[in-house]
Design a protein around this motif. Structure first.
Motif, PDB file in Angstrom:
ATOM      1  N   ILE A 238       0.823  -1.212   0.000  1.00 27.77           N
ATOM      2  CA  ILE A 238       0.000   0.000   0.000  1.00 27.77           C
ATOM      3  C   ILE A 238       0.855   1.259   0.000  1.00 27.77           C
ATOM      4  CG2 ILE A 238      -1.851  -1.214   1.201  1.00 27.77           C
ATOM      5  CD1 ILE A 238      -1.145   0.337   3.709  1.00 27.77           C
ATOM      6  N   GLY A 239       2.190   1.094  -0.093  1.00 29.69           N
ATOM      7  CA  GLY A 239       3.055   2.252  -0.229  1.00 29.69           C
ATOM      8  C   GLY A 239       3.902   2.504   0.990  1.00 29.69           C
ATOM      9  N   TYR A 240       4.456   3.716   1.062  1.00 33.25           N
ATOM     10  CA  TYR A 240       5.372   4.097   2.137  1.00 33.25           C
ATOM     11  C   TYR A 240       4.592   4.726   3.284  1.00 33.25           C
ATOM     12  CZ  TYR A 240       8.674   6.993   4.716  1.00 33.25           C
ATOM     13  OH  TYR A 240       9.394   7.593   5.713  1.00 33.25           O
ATOM     14  N   ARG A 241       4.914   4.331   4.514  1.00 30.67           N
ATOM     15  CA  ARG A 241       4.319   4.931   5.711  1.00 30.67           C
ATOM     16  C   ARG A 241       5.393   5.061   6.785  1.00 30.67           C
ATOM     17  NH1 ARG A 241       1.799   0.622   5.018  1.00 30.67           N
ATOM     18  NH2 ARG A 241       2.059  -0.205   7.126  1.00 30.67           N
ATOM     19  N   PHE A 242       5.181   5.981   7.712  1.00 33.82           N
ATOM     20  CA  PHE A 242       6.093   6.110   8.841  1.00 33.82           C
ATOM     21  C   PHE A 242       5.285   6.313  10.111  1.00 33.82           C
ATOM     22  CE2 PHE A 242       5.259  10.523   7.858  1.00 33.82           C
ATOM     23  CZ  PHE A 242       5.227  11.140   9.100  1.00 33.82           C
ATOM     24  N   GLY A 243       5.934   6.020  11.248  1.00 35.73           N
ATOM     25  CA  GLY A 243       5.287   6.224  12.531  1.00 35.73           C
ATOM     26  C   GLY A 243       6.301   6.618  13.587  1.00 35.73           C
ATOM     27  N   ASN A 244       5.908   7.551  14.449  1.00 38.70           N
ATOM     28  CA  ASN A 244       6.710   7.908  15.612  1.00 38.70           C
ATOM     29  C   ASN A 244       6.119   7.208  16.837  1.00 38.70           C
ATOM     30  OD1 ASN A 244       8.715   9.976  14.641  1.00 38.70           O
ATOM     31  ND2 ASN A 244       6.808  10.939  13.932  1.00 38.70           N
ATOM     32  N   GLU A 245       6.952   6.466  17.560  1.00 39.69           N
ATOM     33  CA  GLU A 245       6.483   5.656  18.678  1.00 39.69           C
ATOM     34  C   GLU A 245       7.201   6.085  19.955  1.00 39.69           C
ATOM     35  OE1 GLU A 245       6.349   1.975  15.480  1.00 39.69           O
ATOM     36  OE2 GLU A 245       7.411   1.690  17.387  1.00 39.69           O
ATOM     37  N   VAL A 246       6.424   6.287  21.009  1.00 42.32           N
ATOM     38  CA  VAL A 246       6.960   6.754  22.296  1.00 42.32           C
ATOM     39  C   VAL A 246       6.421   5.858  23.400  1.00 42.32           C
ATOM     40  CG1 VAL A 246       7.087   8.658  23.946  1.00 42.32           C
ATOM     41  CG2 VAL A 246       7.107   9.141  21.489  1.00 42.32           C
ATOM     42  N   LEU A 247       7.325   5.357  24.256  1.00 36.47           N
ATOM     43  CA  LEU A 247       6.917   4.543  25.400  1.00 36.47           C
ATOM     44  C   LEU A 247       7.532   5.107  26.667  1.00 36.47           C
ATOM     45  CD1 LEU A 247       5.624   1.944  26.637  1.00 36.47           C
ATOM     46  CD2 LEU A 247       7.814   0.810  26.216  1.00 36.47           C
TER      47      LEU A 247
ATOM     48  N   GLN B  44       2.832   1.962  32.139  1.00 32.67           N
ATOM     49  CA  GLN B  44       3.390   2.139  30.805  1.00 32.67           C
ATOM     50  C   GLN B  44       2.357   2.802  29.893  1.00 32.67           C
ATOM     51  OE1 GLN B  44       4.965  -1.663  29.396  1.00 32.67           O
ATOM     52  NE2 GLN B  44       5.528  -2.202  31.492  1.00 32.67           N
ATOM     53  N   VAL B  45       2.847   3.706  29.061  1.00 30.70           N
ATOM     54  CA  VAL B  45       1.995   4.392  28.083  1.00 30.70           C
ATOM     55  C   VAL B  45       2.704   4.375  26.738  1.00 30.70           C
ATOM     56  CG1 VAL B  45       0.851   6.531  27.443  1.00 30.70           C
ATOM     57  CG2 VAL B  45       0.991   5.876  29.861  1.00 30.70           C
ATOM     58  N   LEU B  46       2.049   3.802  25.730  1.00 34.98           N
ATOM     59  CA  LEU B  46       2.592   3.707  24.381  1.00 34.98           C
ATOM     60  C   LEU B  46       1.768   4.575  23.447  1.00 34.98           C
ATOM     61  CD1 LEU B  46       4.428   2.368  22.208  1.00 34.98           C
ATOM     62  CD2 LEU B  46       2.739   0.506  22.109  1.00 34.98           C
ATOM     63  N   GLU B  47       2.449   5.483  22.732  1.00 30.90           N
ATOM     64  CA  GLU B  47       1.759   6.384  21.807  1.00 30.90           C
ATOM     65  C   GLU B  47       2.358   6.251  20.415  1.00 30.90           C
ATOM     66  OE1 GLU B  47       0.513  11.108  21.330  1.00 30.90           O
ATOM     67  OE2 GLU B  47       1.842  10.451  22.956  1.00 30.90           O
ATOM     68  N   ILE B  48       1.468   6.139  19.390  1.00 35.63           N
ATOM     69  CA  ILE B  48       1.898   6.022  17.996  1.00 35.63           C
ATOM     70  C   ILE B  48       1.289   7.178  17.209  1.00 35.63           C
ATOM     71  CG2 ILE B  48       1.902   4.613  15.910  1.00 35.63           C
ATOM     72  CD1 ILE B  48       1.117   2.941  19.173  1.00 35.63           C
ATOM     73  N   SER B  49       2.158   7.879  16.460  1.00 37.27           N
ATOM     74  CA  SER B  49       1.706   9.031  15.677  1.00 37.27           C
ATOM     75  C   SER B  49       2.368   9.008  14.303  1.00 37.27           C
ATOM     76  CB  SER B  49       2.064  10.329  16.409  1.00 37.27           C
ATOM     77  OG  SER B  49       1.769  11.456  15.611  1.00 37.27           O
ATOM     78  N   PRO B  50       1.588   9.089  13.227  1.00 41.72           N
ATOM     79  CA  PRO B  50       0.123   9.063  13.165  1.00 41.72           C
ATOM     80  C   PRO B  50      -0.397   7.628  13.301  1.00 41.72           C
ATOM     81  CG  PRO B  50       1.014   9.199  10.964  1.00 41.72           C
ATOM     82  CD  PRO B  50       2.187   9.260  11.877  1.00 41.72           C
ATOM     83  N   ALA B  51      -1.622   7.489  13.759  1.00 40.44           N
ATOM     84  CA  ALA B  51      -2.202   6.166  13.953  1.00 40.44           C
ATOM     85  C   ALA B  51      -2.400   5.432  12.639  1.00 40.44           C
ATOM     86  CB  ALA B  51      -3.536   6.285  14.691  1.00 40.44           C
ATOM     87  N   SER B  52      -2.480   6.175  11.522  1.00 39.22           N
ATOM     88  CA  SER B  52      -2.679   5.539  10.216  1.00 39.22           C
ATOM     89  C   SER B  52      -1.481   4.679   9.807  1.00 39.22           C
ATOM     90  CB  SER B  52      -2.938   6.601   9.150  1.00 39.22           C
ATOM     91  OG  SER B  52      -1.897   7.566   9.144  1.00 39.22           O
ATOM     92  N   TYR B  53      -0.366   4.778  10.556  1.00 38.89           N
ATOM     93  CA  TYR B  53       0.774   3.882  10.327  1.00 38.89           C
ATOM     94  C   TYR B  53       0.370   2.429  10.588  1.00 38.89           C
ATOM     95  CZ  TYR B  53       5.081   1.396  11.568  1.00 38.89           C
ATOM     96  OH  TYR B  53       6.086   0.467  11.667  1.00 38.89           O
ATOM     97  N   LEU B  54      -0.557   2.225  11.548  1.00 34.78           N
ATOM     98  CA  LEU B  54      -0.978   0.885  11.941  1.00 34.78           C
ATOM     99  C   LEU B  54      -1.963   0.309  10.920  1.00 34.78           C
ATOM    100  CD1 LEU B  54      -1.640   1.705  15.709  1.00 34.78           C
ATOM    101  CD2 LEU B  54       0.475   0.867  14.681  1.00 34.78           C
ATOM    102  N   GLN B  55      -1.808  -0.967  10.603  1.00 37.51           N
ATOM    103  CA  GLN B  55      -2.668  -1.629   9.608  1.00 37.51           C
ATOM    104  C   GLN B  55      -2.999  -3.041  10.116  1.00 37.51           C
ATOM    105  OE1 GLN B  55      -3.669  -0.208   6.516  1.00 37.51           O
ATOM    106  NE2 GLN B  55      -2.796   1.680   7.332  1.00 37.51           N
TER     107      GLN B  55
END
Length: 903
Positions: A415-424, A459-470
Motif C-alpha cells: 500500500i506504499g510508504y508509511r512512517f510512525g513515531n512511537e513513544v513509550l 506504561q503508556v505507548l503512543e503512535i503518531s500518526p495512527a494511520s501507520y498501523l494496519q
C-alpha cells in the motif's frame, strides 16, 4: 530417540565395567607417629599415568578408590622428609598400613615452586601465574584461560559447564552474586590463587547434611589486608568525540570489605550490567532475583547483531555502584552488607529488513531507528549470620525505574510508504524483602522463610500518526479479515498499569541420622495482580469502535497455593542425593467484572524432583536428575481484552478459555572428569524435556506483517532432547590451554498461523574450540571459534530454506618485540548462510601498549574497526518468514587510554 538414549546410557555406564576397588589405611613414621599430608597414588604398572590419588588427614589416614582392568597396581607414597616407597598390590579391596623411613629432603636452592593445579578434598586450587600472559591485567583476563572454567559474554562464570553459586574473596561474599565488577577490575597481581569449591553448600549449618551440585569460586589474595583496584581514562574520536573512564578502588580486610565503582563511556562498552546477579546461592538463603520491569508494551525495535557489543553499541552510559561488608560482632559471625547502584544510559540502534512471507507470498521492507533511555536506581541491605550453630539472612531491596523508549519506524509494502513515531514511557517502583533463618533445636534444625514483593508498573505507548498501523480485523460471524482504518492525522494510545503483590511463607524441620537428612515442610504462597488497560484511537467507516469494552481490561488475578513437602537428602564420601517431594494445592481466580469474566482453577499437583551424584576413582563424578513441574499461567495469560503490546500487533485472550496449564517433565544424566594431576577436565551429558500445554498460540498475520495473537484451547506439546560434551586440557610444557565442545539439540513444537497448523522441527548443532598459548616470550595467542548448523521445518519452511549455518571466531594475538612494549592484533569473523545466500562479516583492530612497569601504568593506543565497516548483514528464519537484515555498526574509531592499578 529411544535408540539414541540407549546408546548414550551404554557409554555413560561403561565406566562401571570394571568393579571399583578401595585401598585404605594409615601411614606413620619409624616411631609410629602419624604423617599428615602424605600423598598416596595408584598407578598401572609400567605406565606413567595416575589412576587415583589421596592425601592423608591429620591422623595419617588415607582412602583411595580406583578402577583398573589390571590384576595388580602400583601404590606409591610420598611425604616430606620421608623416603618414598612403592609397593605392588592386588586389584582388590584392602587395608594397608605403611611405616616410612626418615630421609632428609634436600633443598638445592632457596626457591619454592608451586603446582599449577592442586586438589584437596572438594577444593581445586589454580596458581594464577601459570595461566596468565604478559598482556593480562585483571582477574577476568586470566580466568578465561583456566581449564575447566569458562566466562560467558554476560560475565557468568561456569565450572564444568555449570554456573557457580557463590563468588568469594578471601572467604567473604561481598558482592552477593553480582561479581562482575570484581572479576573485571581486580588486578591479577593481587591474586595468589583461584579456588574452586566443588559441591559447595554455602549455608554452614547444612554442610554435610544437605548436598549441593554447584561449585563456588574463592579468590585468595596474596595479603589478608589488601587495598587495590583498577582505573582507566581514555579519549578518542570516531565520527564524534569519545570518552571512557573506569575507576574501581577496592579494599579487602579481615573485618570489612568494600568496592566503589564508577564507569562512563560512549565508545561501546556495556558496563551497566556489572551489577546483575549472576550467582544466586542456595534456596535456603531465601529468594533473590534480578529486578526487572513488567514490560508488556514495547516500541518496534531495531535488531541487534550477534557480535561483540563493542562493535555495534551506540551508547552514552554512566554507571555508579558501591558495595560494603562489615562484621558487626566479635566472633565475626554476623555481617552487614549494603549495596547500591545507579544507571543512566542512552542507546541508539538502527536496522533495515526485507521480510519474505512464504505462507502468503508477500514481501515488505521495514526500517527502525531507536533511542532507548534507561534511568534506574537500586539499593539493598542485607543482614547475615552464617555459622555452624545457626543461620539468619534478611535481604531488603528497593528499585526505581524511569525508563523511556523512542522509535521512528518506516514501512514500504503493497500500500506504499508509511512512517510512525512511537513513544513509550515506563516508570516502575519495586520493593522486596526476603527472610530466612535456621535454628538448631537439639539434634534437629528448624527453618523459617518469608518473602514479600510489591511492584507497581505503569506504561503508556503512543503512535503518531495512527494511520501507520494496519491491523487485521474480522467482523463477528465473518471468515474474512479486513484492515482497521484509522483517522488520518490522529494518534493511537495504549495505556497499561499493573500492581503486583507476591508473598511466600514456609516452615520446615530437619532430622539428620547417619548421613541422611529428612525435611518435612509446609508453606503457603499468595499473590494478587491488578491490571488496568485501555486503548484509544479513532477510526473511519467499516472499522471497530475502540470505545467498546473489547479494548479495555480491569482484571484481578489471585493465586493461593498451600503446599506440603518432604525433602530427602543424603551425603557421604562418595554419594550425594538431593530430592524433594512436594504436594501443591493450587487455587487460582481471574475476575474482570467490567467485562463479565470469571475464571477459576483448583487442582492438586505432585511435583517431585531428584538429583543424585556418585564420585568414584578420585576424578569421576556421575549424576542423574529428573523432575516434574506444573505452571498454571499468570495474569499475562488471563486477560480478555485487546492490548496493543507493540505497534506490530494486538494480543488477546479468549474469555472462554480455561486457566492455562503447562506440565513439564525433565531428566538428565551427566559424567564429569577432572584430574588436576594431569590438568585434564571433561564432561558429557544428555537432557530430555517434555512440556504439555492446554492452550495453543494462534496468530492472524496480514500481508503487511501486522498481527493479532490469541490462544485457542487445544492440547499441544513441546519436546527437546540434547547431547553435549566438553573436554579441556592444559599442556604445561607448551603453556597451552585448549578445549573442545559439542552440542546437539532436537526440538519439536506446535503453533498456528493464519488458520494453518505449523509443526516445527528443529535440529541444532554447535561445535566450539578454544585455544590460548603463552609459550613464546615474544608472542601470546587467544582463539575462540564456534561453528553451528541448524535445520528447521514446519510445512512452510522446508528443504534448503530451513538450513542455516553460522561461523564465528575471535582471534587476539599479542607481540612483545621489546620489554614493556606490546602490539596487539584483533580479528572478529562472523559468517552466516541460508541456502545459497552467504553473508561474511570481518572486523579488525590493532593496538600498541607501553607499560611503565615500576608504576604499573599502561599507555594504550587502539584503532578499532580498521576497515570502517558500517553495517552488519544477517539472514534468519521465522515461523513462516525469511528475514534479511542490515544493522548499523560503530564506525572506525581511535582511542588513547591510560590504565593503572590503585596500588
Amino acid at each position: 530417540m529411544k535408540k539414541n538414549i540407549s546408546l548414550f546410557l551404554m557409554l555413560f555406564f561403561t565406566v562401571f565395567t570394571f568393579a571399583q576397588k578401595t585401598v585404605s589405611g594409615k601411614i606413620t613414621d619409624d616411631d609410629g607417629v602419624a604423617i599428615p599430608s602424605a600423598s598416596v597414588t595408584i598407578e598401572e604398572p609400567g605406565k606413567d599415568a595416575i589412576l587415583a590419588y589421596g592425601i592423608t588427614n591429620s591422623k595419617g589416614e588415607y582412602k583411595v578408590t580406583f578402577t583398573s582392568p589390571e590384576p595388580n597396581v602400583d601404590l606409591k607414597v610420598k611425604a616430606f622428609n620421608q623416603k618414598p616407597l612403592t609397593k605392588q598390590v592386588g586389584n582388590s579391596d584392602q587395608v594397608l598400613n605403611f611405616k616410612m623411613q626418615s630421609e632428609a629432603t634436600e633443598i638445592k636452592e632457596v626457591q619454592l615452586k608451586t603446582k599449577m593445579i592442586t586438589a584437596r578434598g572438594d577444593t581445586i586450587s589454580y596458581d594464577l601465574k601459570a595461566f596468565n600472559s604478559k598482556n593480562d591485567r585483571t582477574l577476568a583476563d586470566v580466568m578465561k584461560k583456566i581449564p575447566g572454567i569458562e566466562v560467558n559474554t554476560d560475565g557468568t562464570i561456569l565450572y564444568q559447564g555449570n554456573a557457580i553459586n557463590k563468588f568469594y574473596v578471601n572467604g567473604k561474599d561481598l558482592m552477593e552474586g553480582g561479581y562482575g565488577t570484581i572479576n573485571n577490575s581486580l588486578p591479577k597481581d593481587a591474586v595468589q590463587k583461584v579456588e574452586v569449591l566443588e559441591n559447595h553448600q554455602p549455608v554452614k549449618i547444612l554442610q554435610d547434611k544437605v548436598p549441593s551440585d554447584q561449585a563456588a569460586i574463592n579468590i585468595k589474595l596474596k595479603n589478608s589486608v589488601t587495598m587495590t583496584g583498577r582505573g582507566e581514562v581514555g579519549t578518542g574520536f570516531g565520527d564524534s568525540w569519545l570518552w571512557n573512564v573506569k575507576l574501581t578502588p577496592m579494599f579487602f580486610g579481615q573485618k570489612s570489605q568494600w568496592v566503589v565503582n564508577y564507569k562512563t563511556n560512549n565508545m561501546g562498552e556495556q558496563v551497566e550490567n556489572e551489577g546483575n546477579i549472576l550467582a544466586f546461592g542456595s534456596g535456603w538463603e531465601g529468594k533473590r532475583s534480578n529486578i526487572s520491569q513488567n514490560n508488556w508494551l514495547s516500541v518496534e525495535n531495531a535488531e541487534a547483531p550477534n557480535l561483540p557489543v563493542k562493535r555495534y553499541l551506540l551508547n552514552s552510559v554512566h554507571y555508579l555502584s558501591a558495595n560494603y561488608l562489615t562484621n558487626i560482632d566479635k566472633k565475626k559471625e554476623w555481617e552487614l552488607k549494603a549495596n547500591a547502584n545507579y544507571t543512566n544510559n542512552a542507546v541508539e540502534r538502527e536496522s533495515n529488513s526485507v521480510t519474505t512471507d512464504l505462507q502468503q507470498g508477500t514481501q515488505y521492507n521495514t526500517r527502525f531507528l531507536n533511542n532507548f533511555y534507561t534511568d534506574k536506581l537500586k539499593g539493598e541491605l542485607i543482614f547475615t549470620k552464617n555459622a555452624k550453630k545457626g543461620f539468619f539472612k534478611n535481604t531488603t531491596t528497593f528499585s526505581q525505574f524511569w525508563n523511556g523508549d523512542r522509535a521512528f519506524a518506516e514501512r514500504n509494502d503493497k500500500i506504499g510508504y508509511r512512517f510512525g513515531n512511537e513513544v513509550l514511557q515506563s516508570p516502575t517502583t519495586s520493593f522486596q524483602n526476603s527472610l530466612s533463618t535456621i535454628i538448631p533445636w537439639k539434634e534437629k534444625m528448624v527453618n523459617f522463610k518469608s518473602y514479600v514483593s510489591y511492584q507497581n508498573d505503569k506504561q503508556v505507548l503512543e503512535i503518531s500518526p495512527a494511520s501507520y498501523l494496519q491491523f487485521p480485523y474480522k467482523e463477528p460471524g465473518s471468515k474474512d479479515f479486513t484492515t482497521i482504518k484509522f483517522t488520518p492525522g490522529s494518534n493511537a494510545l495504549q495505556s497499561f498499569r499493573i500492581k503486583s503483590l507476591d508473598t511466600s511463607h514456609s516452615a520446615n524441620i530437619s532430622f539428620s541420622t547417619k548421613g541422611w537428612t529428612f525435611t518435612p515442610q509446609v508453606g503457603i504462597d499468595f499473590s494478587t495482580d491488578k491490571l488496568t488497560t485501555n486503548f484509544d484511537g479513532s477510526t473511519i467507516s467499516n472499522s471497530p469502535d475502540f470505545s467498546t469494552p473489547a479494548y479495555e481490561n480491569d482484571l484481578k488475578f489471585t493465586r493461593v497455593n498451600p503446599s506440603a513437602s518432604v525433602g530427602i537428602n543424603y551425603k557421604s564420601e562418595a554419594w550425594s542425593l538431593f530430592s524433594s517431594f512436594p504436594v501443591n494445592f493450587n487455587n487460582i481466580k481471574a475476575e474482570d467484572e467490567f467485562r463479565n469474566v470469571s475464571k477459576s482453577l483448583s487442582k492438586v499437583t505432585f511435583t517431585p524432583n531428584i538429583f543424585a551424584q556418585y564420585s568414584f576413582a578420585s576424578f569421576f563424578k556421575a549424576s542423574m536428575s529428573g523432575g516434574i513441574n506444573n505452571n498454571f499461567g499468570d495474569i499475562q495469560t488471563a486477560y480478555a481484552g485487546y492490548i496493543l503490546t507493540s505497534p506490530g500487533g494486538f494480543n488477546v485472550m479468549n474469555p472462554k478459555n480455561p486457566i492455562p496449564q503447562t506440565t513439564t517433565k525433565n531428566a538428565g544424566v551427566r559424567l564429569e572428569y577432572r584430574n588436576p594431576l594431569n590438568n585434564l577436565f571433561f564432561n558429557v551429558g544428555y537432557r530430555l524435556s517434555d512440556a504439555k500445554n492446554n492452550l495453543l498460540a494462534s496468530s492472524a498475520v496480514n500481508e503487511l506483517g501486522f498481527s493479532v495473537i490469541e490462544y485457542i484451547e487445544r492440547e499441544n506439546k513441546r519436546t527437546s532432547n540434547s547431547y553435549y560434551a566438553e573436554i579441556g586440557k592444559y599442556f604445561p610444557k607448551f603453556k597451552t590451554n585448549a578445549s573442545l565442545s559439542f552440542s546437539n539439540t532436537n526440538s519439536k513444537s506446535e503453533s498456528r498461523r493464519n488458520e494453518q497448523d505449523l509443526n516445527t522441527k528443529n535440529d541444532a548443532n554447535s561445535l566450539g574450540f578454544k585455544f590460548n598459548n603463552t609459550y613464546f616470550s615474544w608472542m601470546s595467542v587467544d582463539f575462540n571459534m564456534t561453528k553451528s548448523w541448524n535445520k528447521q521445518s514446519n510445512g512452510v519452511i522446508q528443504n534448503n530454506l530451513g538450513k542455516t549455518e553460522g561461523y564465528t571466531h575471535n582471534l587476539n594475538v599479542f607481540f612483545y618485540p621489546l620489554e614493556s612494549h606490546t602490539i596487539g592484533f584483533y580479528w572478529d569473523q562472523i559468517n552466516s548462510k541460508l541456502g545459497d545466500t552467504k553473508l561474511n562479516n570481518g572486523f579488525f583492530d590493532v593496538s600498541y601498549q607501553f607499560s611503565w612497569t615500576k608504576k604499573k601504568v599502561d599507555f594504550e593506543l587502539k584503532w578499532m574497526n580498521i576497515a570502517n565497516r558500517k553495517v552488519f548483514e544477517k539472514i534468519s528464519v521465522g515461523d513462516a518468514t525469511i528475514i534479511q537484515t542490515t544493522m548499523q555498526l560503530r564506525p572506525s574509531q581511535v582511542m588513547f587510554s591510560v590504565k593503572f592499578n590503585f596500588k
